[in-house]
Design a protein around this motif. Structure first.
Motif, mmCIF file in Angstrom:
data_model
loop_
_atom_site.group_PDB
_atom_site.id
_atom_site.type_symbol
_atom_site.label_atom_id
_atom_site.label_comp_id
_atom_site.label_asym_id
_atom_site.label_seq_id
_atom_site.Cartn_x
_atom_site.Cartn_y
_atom_site.Cartn_z
ATOM 1 N N GLN A 196 4.910 -1.157 7.998
ATOM 2 C CA GLN A 196 5.473 -2.065 7.000
ATOM 3 C C GLN A 196 4.509 -3.177 6.610
ATOM 4 O O GLN A 196 4.919 -4.134 5.954
ATOM 5 C CB GLN A 196 6.750 -2.704 7.555
ATOM 6 N N LEU A 197 3.266 -3.045 7.061
ATOM 7 C CA LEU A 197 2.337 -4.171 6.908
ATOM 8 C C LEU A 197 2.200 -4.625 5.465
ATOM 9 O O LEU A 197 2.399 -5.790 5.136
ATOM 10 C CB LEU A 197 0.967 -3.773 7.476
ATOM 11 N N GLN A 221 6.350 -12.346 5.668
ATOM 12 C CA GLN A 221 6.201 -12.877 7.028
ATOM 13 C C GLN A 221 5.418 -14.181 7.017
ATOM 14 O O GLN A 221 5.839 -15.185 7.589
ATOM 15 C CB GLN A 221 5.459 -11.847 7.906
ATOM 16 N N THR A 233 5.394 -6.245 3.962
ATOM 17 C CA THR A 233 6.041 -7.420 4.571
ATOM 18 C C THR A 233 5.109 -8.574 4.894
ATOM 19 O O THR A 233 5.583 -9.656 5.214
ATOM 20 C CB THR A 233 6.740 -7.028 5.889
ATOM 21 N N PHE A 234 3.787 -8.357 4.833
ATOM 22 C CA PHE A 234 2.926 -9.434 5.341
ATOM 23 C C PHE A 234 3.094 -10.727 4.544
ATOM 24 O O PHE A 234 3.086 -11.823 5.093
ATOM 25 C CB PHE A 234 1.455 -8.988 5.401
ATOM 26 N N ALA A 235 3.319 -10.609 3.225
ATOM 27 C CA ALA A 235 3.465 -11.819 2.411
ATOM 28 C C ALA A 235 4.739 -12.567 2.797
ATOM 29 O O ALA A 235 4.733 -13.793 2.992
ATOM 30 C CB ALA A 235 3.492 -11.452 0.935
ATOM 31 N N MET A 253 5.324 2.802 14.133
ATOM 32 C CA MET A 253 5.114 1.387 14.508
ATOM 33 C C MET A 253 5.309 0.514 13.271
ATOM 34 O O MET A 253 4.440 0.450 12.404
ATOM 35 C CB MET A 253 3.680 1.242 15.057
ATOM 36 N N PRO A 254 6.461 -0.116 13.197
ATOM 37 C CA PRO A 254 6.790 -0.871 11.974
ATOM 38 C C PRO A 254 5.775 -1.975 11.676
ATOM 39 O O PRO A 254 5.569 -2.312 10.510
ATOM 40 C CB PRO A 254 8.159 -1.481 12.294
ATOM 41 N N GLN A 255 5.148 -2.510 12.734
ATOM 42 C CA GLN A 255 4.189 -3.591 12.496
ATOM 43 C C GLN A 255 3.067 -3.134 11.561
ATOM 44 O O GLN A 255 2.542 -3.926 10.785
ATOM 45 C CB GLN A 255 3.556 -4.054 13.825
ATOM 46 N N ILE A 256 2.683 -1.837 11.682
ATOM 47 C CA ILE A 256 1.624 -1.314 10.832
ATOM 48 C C ILE A 256 2.213 -0.618 9.607
ATOM 49 O O ILE A 256 1.757 -0.813 8.479
ATOM 50 C CB ILE A 256 0.728 -0.342 11.625
#
Lengths: 164, 265
Positions: A6-7, A14, A10-12, A1-4
């Motif tokens: 890559q969290l 995003q 990538t969060f900064a 699950m890329p959302q988790i």
């Protein structure tokens, strides 16, 4: 699950780009364009409301004017009827007066004529008496040779004429 | 080298959610944080630009609107009416934010459903990432907190004691209400993220059925691929509906929460 998965990496990015683009949308679209669009809609609503009100007022005005006109027309009719009636009465009165006048003239003329007839008759009668008296004297003189007085002859003729 | 005529499609349904830095920007940093311009950021930009173009059509400001202006005005009127109904007279000052939020999410959701893969462009649905929906939810929640405390001060805490609560119940009710209040940004963010991700996942799984079934010959094509394809058409239509509904729900809940802060019961 890329959302988790890559969290952390990538969060900064995003959050950063979301704030940039959503911020732009908020400033340009929300603050810049939206009020003007709402303004246009409000203006249109106001215009429509104003036009409707104006139309309503115009109709009221027209109705009032029509009522007014009807009243004036009724009044004018009334006045016209009065004028016609007055004119009729006037005409009748004038005719009556003229007739009376003519009648009066005719009466006087008739009277005059009757009078002149009577006078003429009187005169004719007088003349007749005189002629008759003259004729009687003439007859008496020719028959008897006696001279009859003029008054006597006239009185005799009068007596005969009254009797006859 | 052996030639595979009908290779089984190795479809990873989660791959569509992978974030990739574009054009060698993976090393961009700001204050120690990586801010690479990713495919996600690209589609945020596309959504923002398309939204701007859409709104431009509403800027003709004609007295008698054309079709496009009418469309834009119906969107603004829709959100304006929603705020009016939920917040009341004071709702108009939140209109720029709620309208931007609704339109941005709506465009993002719809863009993600565009069949642009046909022409080789793969749309990225950035609303299927809870980092994105989380930031949006936090902005909404922050507005609620700022408005609430600025307008009512400490009286804002009376929001957690519903009207007519018996006094002995207050110590129990207060924490419950407080927790349900604090959960709001999470539910807001998760609802949108889950709905978008689930829809795209389902479409991807069904599309793998169509490809694999089609490759397995006429029998499996008829039994698996065809029904899956019909189902995909239906679910695609459903997803368009969900895209609109989720944007609406996000904006509606935001306006309801703002209404709590604005009107306090």
């Amino acid at each position: 699950m890329p959302q988790i998965a890559q969290l952390s990496e990538t969060f900064a990015s995003q959050a950063f780009w979301l704030l940039i683009f959503f911020g732009l949308v908020y400033l340009v679209v929300g603050r810049g364009m939206l009020p003007r669009i709402l303004d246009t809609v409000d203006q249109r609503d106001q215009q429509i409301a104003g036009d409707l009100l104006a139309a309503h007022n115009a109709r009221e005005e027209a109705q009032a004017q029509e009522r007014d006109w009807r009243q004036r027309e009724a009044a004018a009719r009334e006045r016209a009827r009065d004028i016609v009636a007055a004119a009729k009465a006037d005409g009748a009165a004038q005719t009556a007066a003229r007739l009376a006048e003519v009648q009066a003239t005719l009466d006087t003329r008739l009277d005059e004529a009757e009078q002149s007839i009577a006078t003429a008759r009187q005169q004719a009668l007088g003349e007749l008496e005189r002629v008759a008296a003259e004729a009687s004297r003439d007859i008496v003189r020719r028959l008897t040779g006696a001279e009859v007085a003029e008054d006597e002859a006239r009185m005799a003729v009068e007596r005969v004429m009254q009797r006859g | 080298m052996h030639v595979v005529v009908a290779a089984p499609a190795k479809v990873d349904p989660m791959y569509q959610f992978t974030i990739e830095p574009l054009w060698g920007t993976q090393d961009w940093t700001l204050a120690g944080y990586n801010i690479a311009f990713t495919n996600s950021a690209l589609w945020m930009m596309v959504a923002a630009v398309l939204l701007w173009v859409f709104m431009l059509g509403g800027m003709k400001r004609q007295l008698v609107p054309g079709r496009w202006q009418m469309a834009v005005e119906s969107f603004t009127g829709f959100i304006d009416g929603m705020l009016e109904a939920n917040i009341g007279k004071g709702g108009r000052k939140y209109l720029p934010y709620v309208f931007s939020l609704f339109m941005f999410i709506l465009f993002a959701n719809l863009l993600g459903l565009m069949p642009l893969g046909v022409v080789g462009v793969h749309p990225f649905t950035f609303t299927s990432h809870f980092t994105v929906t989380g930031v949006l939810a936090l902005i909404s929640f922050s507005i609620v907190l700022i408005v609430g405390f600025a307008k009512h001060g400490l009286k804002f805490f009376s929001l957690f004691v519903p009207h007519g609560t018996p006094l002995p119940m207050v110590p129990i009710i207060f924490p419950i209400e407080l927790i349900s209040f604090l959960v709001r940004p999470f539910s807001l963010a998760l609802r949108l993220f889950v709905a978008m991700m689930a829809g795209h996942l389902l479409l991807k799984v069904l599309s793998s059925f169509v490809i694999d079934g089609g490759n397995a010959g006429p029998l499996w094509g008829g039994v698996v691929a065809l029904p899956a394809f019909v189902l995909m058409v239906g679910i695609s239509a459903l997803e368009i509906l969900v895209a609109g509904i989720q944007a609406y729900v996000f904006a509606l809940l935001t306006s309801l929460y703002i209404s709590d802060a604005e009107n306090l019961h």
